[in-house]
Motif scaffolding. Structure first.
Motif, mmCIF file in Angstrom:
data_model
loop_
_atom_site.group_PDB
_atom_site.id
_atom_site.type_symbol
_atom_site.label_atom_id
_atom_site.label_comp_id
_atom_site.label_asym_id
_atom_site.label_seq_id
_atom_site.Cartn_x
_atom_site.Cartn_y
_atom_site.Cartn_z
ATOM 1 N N ILE A 168 46.147 45.927 69.903
ATOM 2 C CA ILE A 168 46.482 47.324 69.665
ATOM 3 C C ILE A 168 47.730 47.719 70.448
ATOM 4 O O ILE A 168 47.749 47.646 71.684
ATOM 5 C CB ILE A 168 45.303 48.234 70.061
ATOM 6 N N PRO A 169 48.775 48.152 69.739
ATOM 7 C CA PRO A 169 49.926 48.727 70.425
ATOM 8 C C PRO A 169 49.571 50.171 70.791
ATOM 9 O O PRO A 169 49.369 51.005 69.926
ATOM 10 C CB PRO A 169 51.039 48.662 69.373
ATOM 11 N N THR A 170 49.453 50.450 72.069
ATOM 12 C CA THR A 170 48.979 51.771 72.491
ATOM 13 C C THR A 170 50.039 52.852 72.363
ATOM 14 O O THR A 170 49.708 54.040 72.314
ATOM 15 C CB THR A 170 48.493 51.762 73.947
ATOM 16 N N GLY A 171 51.326 52.451 72.350
ATOM 17 C CA GLY A 171 52.405 53.438 72.351
ATOM 18 C C GLY A 171 52.643 54.032 73.729
ATOM 19 O O GLY A 171 53.420 54.959 73.885
ATOM 20 N N ILE A 172 51.987 53.462 74.734
ATOM 21 C CA ILE A 172 52.021 54.012 76.096
ATOM 22 C C ILE A 172 52.726 53.045 77.042
ATOM 23 O O ILE A 172 52.582 51.827 76.939
ATOM 24 C CB ILE A 172 50.578 54.266 76.606
ATOM 25 N N ARG A 173 53.439 53.598 77.985
ATOM 26 C CA ARG A 173 54.035 52.844 79.094
ATOM 27 C C ARG A 173 53.674 53.580 80.376
ATOM 28 O O ARG A 173 53.237 54.744 80.337
ATOM 29 C CB ARG A 173 55.542 52.718 78.906
ATOM 30 N N CYS A 174 53.879 52.929 81.510
ATOM 31 C CA CYS A 174 53.480 53.556 82.774
ATOM 32 C C CYS A 174 54.468 53.221 83.878
ATOM 33 O O CYS A 174 54.705 52.048 84.172
ATOM 34 C CB CYS A 174 52.084 53.078 83.163
ATOM 35 N N ARG A 175 55.010 54.266 84.470
ATOM 36 C CA ARG A 175 55.849 54.097 85.660
ATOM 37 C C ARG A 175 54.928 54.291 86.862
ATOM 38 O O ARG A 175 54.179 55.271 86.926
ATOM 39 C CB ARG A 175 56.974 55.131 85.683
ATOM 40 N N TYR A 206 56.841 46.002 85.038
ATOM 41 C CA TYR A 206 56.762 45.876 83.578
ATOM 42 C C TYR A 206 57.415 47.073 82.886
ATOM 43 O O TYR A 206 57.945 46.958 81.783
ATOM 44 C CB TYR A 206 55.294 45.735 83.156
ATOM 45 N N PHE A 207 57.424 48.208 83.534
ATOM 46 C CA PHE A 207 57.993 49.444 82.988
ATOM 47 C C PHE A 207 59.440 49.258 82.524
ATOM 48 O O PHE A 207 59.869 49.861 81.553
ATOM 49 C CB PHE A 207 57.915 50.547 84.056
ATOM 50 N N ASN A 208 60.190 48.406 83.218
ATOM 51 C CA ASN A 208 61.616 48.228 82.938
ATOM 52 C C ASN A 208 61.918 47.092 81.968
ATOM 53 O O ASN A 208 63.080 46.734 81.779
ATOM 54 C CB ASN A 208 62.377 48.003 84.242
ATOM 55 N N SER A 209 60.908 46.501 81.348
ATOM 56 C CA SER A 209 61.119 45.395 80.424
ATOM 57 C C SER A 209 61.825 45.857 79.153
ATOM 58 O O SER A 209 61.826 47.046 78.823
ATOM 59 C CB SER A 209 59.775 44.763 80.043
ATOM 60 N N ASP A 210 62.396 44.892 78.426
ATOM 61 C CA ASP A 210 63.093 45.200 77.176
ATOM 62 C C ASP A 210 62.219 45.943 76.176
ATOM 63 O O ASP A 210 62.717 46.705 75.362
ATOM 64 C CB ASP A 210 63.612 43.915 76.518
ATOM 65 N N ASN A 211 60.900 45.698 76.222
ATOM 66 C CA ASN A 211 59.993 46.376 75.281
ATOM 67 C C ASN A 211 59.529 47.726 75.825
ATOM 68 O O ASN A 211 58.534 48.263 75.350
ATOM 69 C CB ASN A 211 58.803 45.481 74.940
ATOM 70 N N GLU A 212 60.254 48.245 76.813
ATOM 71 C CA GLU A 212 59.970 49.544 77.438
ATOM 72 C C GLU A 212 58.654 49.556 78.209
ATOM 73 O O GLU A 212 58.139 50.620 78.546
ATOM 74 C CB GLU A 212 59.945 50.675 76.389
ATOM 75 N N GLY A 213 58.080 48.401 78.488
ATOM 76 C CA GLY A 213 56.797 48.367 79.190
ATOM 77 C C GLY A 213 55.641 48.795 78.301
ATOM 78 O O GLY A 213 54.614 49.268 78.788
ATOM 79 N N HIS A 214 55.796 48.607 76.987
ATOM 80 C CA HIS A 214 54.766 48.994 76.016
ATOM 81 C C HIS A 214 53.473 48.231 76.320
ATOM 82 O O HIS A 214 53.448 47.010 76.352
ATOM 83 C CB HIS A 214 55.258 48.654 74.609
ATOM 84 N N ILE A 215 52.408 48.974 76.554
ATOM 85 C CA ILE A 215 51.109 48.381 76.885
ATOM 86 C C ILE A 215 50.361 48.055 75.602
ATOM 87 O O ILE A 215 50.094 48.942 74.783
ATOM 88 C CB ILE A 215 50.287 49.327 77.779
ATOM 89 N N ARG A 224 61.463 40.675 86.265
ATOM 90 C CA ARG A 224 60.696 40.591 85.015
ATOM 91 C C ARG A 224 61.527 41.101 83.848
ATOM 92 O O ARG A 224 62.265 42.049 83.959
ATOM 93 C CB ARG A 224 59.434 41.454 85.125
ATOM 94 N N ASN A 225 61.328 40.449 82.707
ATOM 95 C CA ASN A 225 61.829 40.996 81.449
ATOM 96 C C ASN A 225 60.903 40.524 80.339
ATOM 97 O O ASN A 225 61.146 39.518 79.703
ATOM 98 C CB ASN A 225 63.253 40.600 81.145
ATOM 99 N N GLY A 226 59.820 41.248 80.157
ATOM 100 C CA GLY A 226 58.874 40.905 79.099
ATOM 101 C C GLY A 226 57.455 41.091 79.567
ATOM 102 O O GLY A 226 57.204 41.542 80.681
ATOM 103 N N GLY A 227 56.549 40.705 78.703
ATOM 104 C CA GLY A 227 55.128 40.863 78.975
ATOM 105 C C GLY A 227 54.463 39.542 79.283
ATOM 106 O O GLY A 227 54.852 38.849 80.206
#
Length: 170
Positions: free
Chosen positions: A69-76, A110-119, A161-164
């Motif tokens: 599930i792509p949650t659409g959420i990121r977290c700083r 993870y917040f700064n990854s290319d995928n915007e830190g998408h959880i 980091r750059n990715g999940g």
């Protein structure tokens, strides 16, 4: 209580691409409606440790089925903290809904990854009683708990980091 983090949405383009990858049946308009309806994770009560992650769309899992599930959420979050993701207790207890990686670990960088830190949250219905799990859109299905952590006195990690999944060992 320490205030150490902030949830926010990823960009619509990021969310759309993630949904299209695994759920091509949804139109762009349907994905936009999902995105607009996304709820930031919240605690249900003052004494709750976990922040409930809500399903961006409804899903049904038969025994032994898996969903990512792509949650659409990121977290700083502050540097010395980690967000640990678990299934909601009731879903785990009633259906044996389990995380595929047992516990999701969201590191602060993870917040700064290319995928915007998408959880993303990947779960399996491990029911050995033949129970089907059904989760409606907007319903909590996982929970995240923030924990502070320490490092060893001789730690010299300096990687970026750059990715999940698996990105820290590349």
């Amino acid at each position: 209580m320490k205030r150490v983090a902030q949830f926010m949405k990823v960009s619509f383009e990021n969310f759309k691409a993630a949904v299209k990858d695994d759920f091509p049946q949804y139109s762009e308009e349907e994905i936009l409606n999902m995105y607009d309806a996304l709820k930031l994770p919240k605690r249900a009560t003052k004494g709750s440790a976990g922040y409930d992650f809500c399903a961006p769309f409804g899903f049904k899992l038969e025994p032994n089925q898996t969903i990512k599930i792509p949650t659409g959420i990121r977290c700083r979050m502050d540097e010395d903290w980690v967000l640990k993701i678990y299934p909601r207790s009731g879903l785990g207890f009633k259906f044996r809904l389990q995380m595929n990686n047992t516990v999701g670990i969201i590191d602060s960088d993870y917040f700064n990854s290319d995928n915007e830190g998408h959880i993303f949250i990947k779960m399996t219905n491990c029911s050995n009683e033949g129970k089907t799990v059904e989760v409606a859109a907007g319903t909590g299905f996982a929970q995240g708990i923030f924990l502070e952590y320490g490092i060893t006195v001789d730690d010299d990690a300096d990687g970026v980091r750059n990715g999940g999944f698996g990105s820290t060992t590349k």
